[in-house]
Design a protein around this motif. Sequence first.
Motif, PDB file in Angstrom:
ATOM      1  N   GLU A  65      46.531  41.973  32.530  1.00 40.58           N
ATOM      2  CA  GLU A  65      45.453  42.924  32.304  1.00 40.58           C
ATOM      3  C   GLU A  65      45.559  44.070  33.527  1.00 40.58           C
ATOM      4  N   ARG A  66      46.047  43.532  34.466  1.00 37.50           N
ATOM      5  CA  ARG A  66      46.282  44.491  35.591  1.00 37.50           C
ATOM      6  C   ARG A  66      47.227  45.605  35.272  1.00 37.50           C
ATOM      7  N   ALA A  67      48.378  44.978  34.560  1.00 36.03           N
ATOM      8  CA  ALA A  67      49.549  46.093  34.183  1.00 36.03           C
ATOM      9  C   ALA A  67      48.888  47.196  33.033  1.00 36.03           C
ATOM     10  N   GLN A  68      48.117  46.627  32.226  1.00 36.27           N
ATOM     11  CA  GLN A  68      47.432  47.417  31.243  1.00 36.27           C
ATOM     12  C   GLN A  68      46.395  48.342  31.608  1.00 36.27           C
ATOM     13  N   ARG A  69      45.706  47.864  32.638  1.00 38.78           N
ATOM     14  CA  ARG A  69      44.570  48.996  33.299  1.00 38.78           C
ATOM     15  C   ARG A  69      45.303  50.063  34.072  1.00 38.78           C
ATOM     16  N   LYS A  79      36.788  55.127  40.673  1.00 39.88           N
ATOM     17  CA  LYS A  79      37.670  55.641  41.491  1.00 39.88           C
ATOM     18  C   LYS A  79      38.235  54.508  42.621  1.00 39.88           C
ATOM     19  N   ARG A  80      37.570  53.567  43.041  1.00 39.53           N
ATOM     20  CA  ARG A  80      37.922  52.570  43.784  1.00 39.53           C
ATOM     21  C   ARG A  80      39.222  51.714  43.047  1.00 39.53           C
ATOM     22  N   THR A  81      38.879  51.521  41.828  1.00 42.51           N
ATOM     23  CA  THR A  81      39.946  50.723  41.052  1.00 42.51           C
ATOM     24  C   THR A  81      41.323  51.782  41.001  1.00 42.51           C
TER      25      THR A  81
END
Length: 193
Positions: free
Chosen positions: A20-24, A57-59
């Motif tokens: 999920e992190r890679a996809q995001r 933006k934090r993400t």
Amino acid sequence: MTDSSAGEAVRKRGRPTETERAQRRDEILDAAQQLFLERGYGDVSLDQIASAASVTKRTIYAYVGDKTAVFAAVVSRLNQLILIPAEHVDLEALAIRLVLTLHSDVAISLHRMVIAEALQFPDLARSFHAAGPQKYIDTLGDLIGNSAAAEQLFAVLLGEPHRRRLLGLDGPPTPAEAEAHAKAALSSLRLQG
């Protein structure tokens, strides 16, 4: 819910998995690349990237960093098309991939944008060079064992066809044209050596 958001996956709460992190991260970089190509570096804000990627933006800061880091990550993604571990590639295969990728529409558009904005955003130019051309030169140098020759080879792999692409005079090369160009570049440097 509108039709445009009906197809979007609802993000679950909690810590995302690595997938999920890679996809995001890819979603962030896809949105950033599109915005950079449409508007240029200077006219794109992290807020716009966040909105286009449906994140905060934090993400973006957590996954990639500031705007210069986002641009560097966009350029670095091109590396995935070109650079594979040196033990799995030969010089000719790498040269062909360099020609195909660096003469592609996306690479040319990013290069034009950097040239247009380099004086106003010198960090952008440095980031672009470090994430792209310098990595390619270093990889070529590792394969041929000579950094000066690697720089020459990289210049020949771009050459006049790349300049014509930057000026919009030619389209991207076909795989056969890229192979012929790469082989000619390798051959010309062997003749000089």
